[in-house]
Write a protein that holds these residues in place. Structure first.
Motif, PDB file in Angstrom:
ATOM      1  N   ALA A 110      16.654 -17.518  13.174  1.00  0.00           N
ATOM      2  CA  ALA A 110      17.285 -18.585  12.114  1.00  0.00           C
ATOM      3  C   ALA A 110      16.542 -17.893  10.848  1.00  0.00           C
ATOM      4  CB  ALA A 110      17.065 -19.907  12.778  1.00  0.00           C
ATOM      5  N   THR A 111      17.200 -18.025   9.710  1.00  0.00           N
ATOM      6  CA  THR A 111      16.715 -17.752   8.322  1.00  0.00           C
ATOM      7  C   THR A 111      16.521 -19.312   7.993  1.00  0.00           C
ATOM      8  OG1 THR A 111      18.805 -17.290   7.663  1.00  0.00           O
ATOM      9  CG2 THR A 111      17.348 -15.760   8.204  1.00  0.00           C
ATOM     10  N   VAL A 112      15.609 -19.481   7.000  1.00  0.00           N
ATOM     11  CA  VAL A 112      15.386 -20.567   6.197  1.00  0.00           C
ATOM     12  C   VAL A 112      16.742 -20.868   5.243  1.00  0.00           C
ATOM     13  CG1 VAL A 112      13.885 -21.815   4.248  1.00  0.00           C
ATOM     14  CG2 VAL A 112      12.886 -20.259   6.027  1.00  0.00           C
ATOM     15  N   GLY A 113      16.974 -22.082   5.277  1.00  0.00           N
ATOM     16  CA  GLY A 113      18.425 -22.386   4.401  1.00  0.00           C
ATOM     17  C   GLY A 113      19.700 -22.166   4.922  1.00  0.00           C
ATOM     18  N   GLU A 114      19.636 -21.494   6.337  1.00  0.00           N
ATOM     19  CA  GLU A 114      20.921 -21.349   6.965  1.00  0.00           C
ATOM     20  C   GLU A 114      21.287 -22.330   7.845  1.00  0.00           C
ATOM     21  OE1 GLU A 114      21.095 -18.185  10.138  1.00  0.00           O
ATOM     22  OE2 GLU A 114      22.230 -17.199   8.698  1.00  0.00           O
ATOM     23  N   SER A 115      22.451 -22.961   7.755  1.00  0.00           N
ATOM     24  CA  SER A 115      22.881 -24.122   8.534  1.00  0.00           C
ATOM     25  C   SER A 115      23.667 -23.761   9.743  1.00  0.00           C
ATOM     26  CB  SER A 115      24.115 -24.941   7.776  1.00  0.00           C
ATOM     27  OG  SER A 115      25.008 -24.114   7.656  1.00  0.00           O
ATOM     28  N   GLY A 116      24.037 -22.655   9.918  1.00  0.00           N
ATOM     29  CA  GLY A 116      24.610 -22.204  11.142  1.00  0.00           C
ATOM     30  C   GLY A 116      26.095 -22.348  11.559  1.00  0.00           C
ATOM     31  N   TYR A 117      26.663 -22.782  10.288  1.00  0.00           N
ATOM     32  CA  TYR A 117      28.212 -22.842  10.025  1.00  0.00           C
ATOM     33  C   TYR A 117      28.656 -21.621   9.318  1.00  0.00           C
ATOM     34  CZ  TYR A 117      27.910 -27.774  11.375  1.00  0.00           C
ATOM     35  OH  TYR A 117      27.893 -28.920  12.195  1.00  0.00           O
ATOM     36  N   PRO A 118      29.924 -21.034   9.797  1.00  0.00           N
ATOM     37  CA  PRO A 118      30.305 -19.611   9.206  1.00  0.00           C
ATOM     38  C   PRO A 118      30.540 -19.793   7.703  1.00  0.00           C
ATOM     39  CG  PRO A 118      32.030 -21.280  10.139  1.00  0.00           C
ATOM     40  CD  PRO A 118      31.001 -21.876  10.228  1.00  0.00           C
ATOM     41  N   PRO A 119      30.448 -18.599   7.132  1.00  0.00           N
ATOM     42  CA  PRO A 119      30.505 -18.330   5.752  1.00  0.00           C
ATOM     43  C   PRO A 119      31.885 -18.548   5.130  1.00  0.00           C
ATOM     44  CG  PRO A 119      30.197 -16.340   6.708  1.00  0.00           C
ATOM     45  CD  PRO A 119      30.098 -17.385   7.778  1.00  0.00           C
ATOM     46  N   ASP A 120      32.807 -18.294   6.065  1.00  0.00           N
ATOM     47  CA  ASP A 120      34.214 -18.423   5.601  1.00  0.00           C
ATOM     48  C   ASP A 120      35.019 -18.530   6.912  1.00  0.00           C
ATOM     49  OD1 ASP A 120      34.324 -15.864   7.058  1.00  0.00           O
ATOM     50  OD2 ASP A 120      34.169 -14.912   5.070  1.00  0.00           O
ATOM     51  N   ASP A 172      29.250 -12.148  18.504  1.00  0.00           N
ATOM     52  CA  ASP A 172      28.430 -11.584  20.022  1.00  0.00           C
ATOM     53  C   ASP A 172      27.037 -12.540  19.689  1.00  0.00           C
ATOM     54  OD1 ASP A 172      26.848 -10.139  18.206  1.00  0.00           O
ATOM     55  OD2 ASP A 172      27.132  -8.421  19.899  1.00  0.00           O
ATOM     56  N   TRP A 173      26.647 -13.035  18.676  1.00  0.00           N
ATOM     57  CA  TRP A 173      25.438 -13.904  18.523  1.00  0.00           C
ATOM     58  C   TRP A 173      24.268 -13.159  19.212  1.00  0.00           C
ATOM     59  CZ3 TRP A 173      26.015 -17.128  14.965  1.00  0.00           C
ATOM     60  CH2 TRP A 173      27.062 -17.881  14.980  1.00  0.00           C
ATOM     61  N   GLY A 174      23.955 -11.792  18.978  1.00  0.00           N
ATOM     62  CA  GLY A 174      23.001 -10.956  19.420  1.00  0.00           C
ATOM     63  C   GLY A 174      23.006 -10.750  20.803  1.00  0.00           C
ATOM     64  N   LYS A 220      22.798 -22.108  20.038  1.00  0.00           N
ATOM     65  CA  LYS A 220      22.487 -21.707  21.503  1.00  0.00           C
ATOM     66  C   LYS A 220      21.757 -20.297  21.322  1.00  0.00           C
ATOM     67  CE  LYS A 220      24.448 -20.699  26.007  1.00  0.00           C
ATOM     68  NZ  LYS A 220      25.751 -20.527  26.898  1.00  0.00           N
ATOM     69  N   ALA A 221      22.239 -19.595  20.600  1.00  0.00           N
ATOM     70  CA  ALA A 221      21.794 -18.154  20.302  1.00  0.00           C
ATOM     71  C   ALA A 221      20.185 -18.243  19.569  1.00  0.00           C
ATOM     72  CB  ALA A 221      22.484 -17.581  19.418  1.00  0.00           C
ATOM     73  N   VAL A 222      20.100 -18.997  18.798  1.00  0.00           N
ATOM     74  CA  VAL A 222      18.769 -19.464  18.385  1.00  0.00           C
ATOM     75  C   VAL A 222      17.733 -20.005  19.294  1.00  0.00           C
ATOM     76  CG1 VAL A 222      17.306 -20.813  16.570  1.00  0.00           C
ATOM     77  CG2 VAL A 222      19.439 -19.862  15.820  1.00  0.00           C
ATOM     78  N   LYS A 223      18.244 -20.882  20.066  1.00  0.00           N
ATOM     79  CA  LYS A 223      17.334 -21.538  21.183  1.00  0.00           C
ATOM     80  C   LYS A 223      16.973 -20.536  22.222  1.00  0.00           C
ATOM     81  CE  LYS A 223      17.360 -25.206  24.572  1.00  0.00           C
ATOM     82  NZ  LYS A 223      18.337 -26.186  25.249  1.00  0.00           N
ATOM     83  N   GLU A 224      17.789 -19.477  22.438  1.00  0.00           N
ATOM     84  CA  GLU A 224      17.798 -18.500  23.429  1.00  0.00           C
ATOM     85  C   GLU A 224      17.017 -17.238  22.839  1.00  0.00           C
ATOM     86  OE1 GLU A 224      21.339 -17.483  26.101  1.00  0.00           O
ATOM     87  OE2 GLU A 224      21.519 -19.774  26.337  1.00  0.00           O
ATOM     88  N   LYS A 225      16.852 -17.273  21.736  1.00  0.00           N
ATOM     89  CA  LYS A 225      16.142 -16.297  20.841  1.00  0.00           C
ATOM     90  C   LYS A 225      16.803 -14.962  20.701  1.00  0.00           C
ATOM     91  CE  LYS A 225      11.229 -18.035  21.614  1.00  0.00           C
ATOM     92  NZ  LYS A 225      11.628 -19.009  21.141  1.00  0.00           N
ATOM     93  N   LYS A 226      18.325 -14.787  20.851  1.00  0.00           N
ATOM     94  CA  LYS A 226      19.176 -13.927  20.645  1.00  0.00           C
ATOM     95  C   LYS A 226      19.154 -13.657  19.474  1.00  0.00           C
ATOM     96  CE  LYS A 226      20.451 -13.664  24.952  1.00  0.00           C
ATOM     97  NZ  LYS A 226      20.334 -12.472  25.826  1.00  0.00           N
ATOM     98  N   ILE A 227      19.049 -14.619  18.304  1.00  0.00           N
ATOM     99  CA  ILE A 227      19.070 -14.314  16.747  1.00  0.00           C
ATOM    100  C   ILE A 227      17.891 -15.131  16.375  1.00  0.00           C
ATOM    101  CG2 ILE A 227      21.716 -13.863  16.656  1.00  0.00           C
ATOM    102  CD1 ILE A 227      21.704 -16.707  15.515  1.00  0.00           C
TER     103      ILE A 227
END
Length: 163
Positions: A78-88, A97-99, A69-76
């Motif tokens: 997206a970087t190449v290779g990033e899945s959107g799942y948490p790192p931990d 807060d997603w930007g 949703k944050a990517v779609k609304e251009k709040k953040i």
């Protein structure tokens, strides 16, 4: 009648035969109940494991949905290779807060649930988005899924690590 009451008043306690019979009955009841109690304890732990897995997996899905949703609304961005799942898993507790998508940090878990079958303090097993669905080795990129690391077998005959 007086003689009967006199005999009862003189007799105190239990005879040895009555004690042996009572102990035999208790032993028979105990042998029937103990296995049932063990199965009940295991079934309760299985319900706790299912609940913990559902809680974590739901939080992972919500985190991913907020990322999308944050990517779609251009709040953040997206970087190449990033899945959107948490790192931990702590990212689910600390929140994001997603930007500016949310006024405050959106937290997905209050705490990380414990694995009830984790006797060796190994914690949860992870799978990243790039891993196979049944992988037991974590790729380390992100956390797409969690599983128990227990080697025990459930009451239904499946290993807990495959739940």
């Amino acid at each position: 009648m007086n003689l009967f009451l006199k005999r009862l008043s003189c007799r105190r306690g239990l005879t040895l035969l009555e004690m042996v019979i009572a102990m035999g009955i208790l032993a028979i009841l105990a042998t029937a109940i103990v296995p049932y109690a063990e199965i009940t304890v295991q079934r309760t732990k299985e319900m706790e494991l299912r609940r913990a897995l559902r809680t974590i997996r739901t939080a992972l899905d919500e985190y991913k949905a907020d990322y999308d949703k944050a990517v779609k609304e251009k709040k953040i961005i997206a970087t190449v290779g990033e899945s959107g799942y948490p790192p931990d898993l702590m990212s689910l507790v600390e929140g994001n807060d997603w930007g500016g998508l949310y006024e405050n940090k959106h937290k997905y878990l209050r705490r990380i649930p414990q694995d009830p079958f984790d006797d060796n303090d190994e914690g949860w097993g992870f799978r990243s988005y790039a891993d196979d669905y049944d992988s037991t080795v974590w790729g380390g990129e992100d956390i797409y899924d969690v599983h128990s690391q227990s080697t025990k077998i459930g009451l239904d005959g499946t290993p807990y690590s495959s739940w």
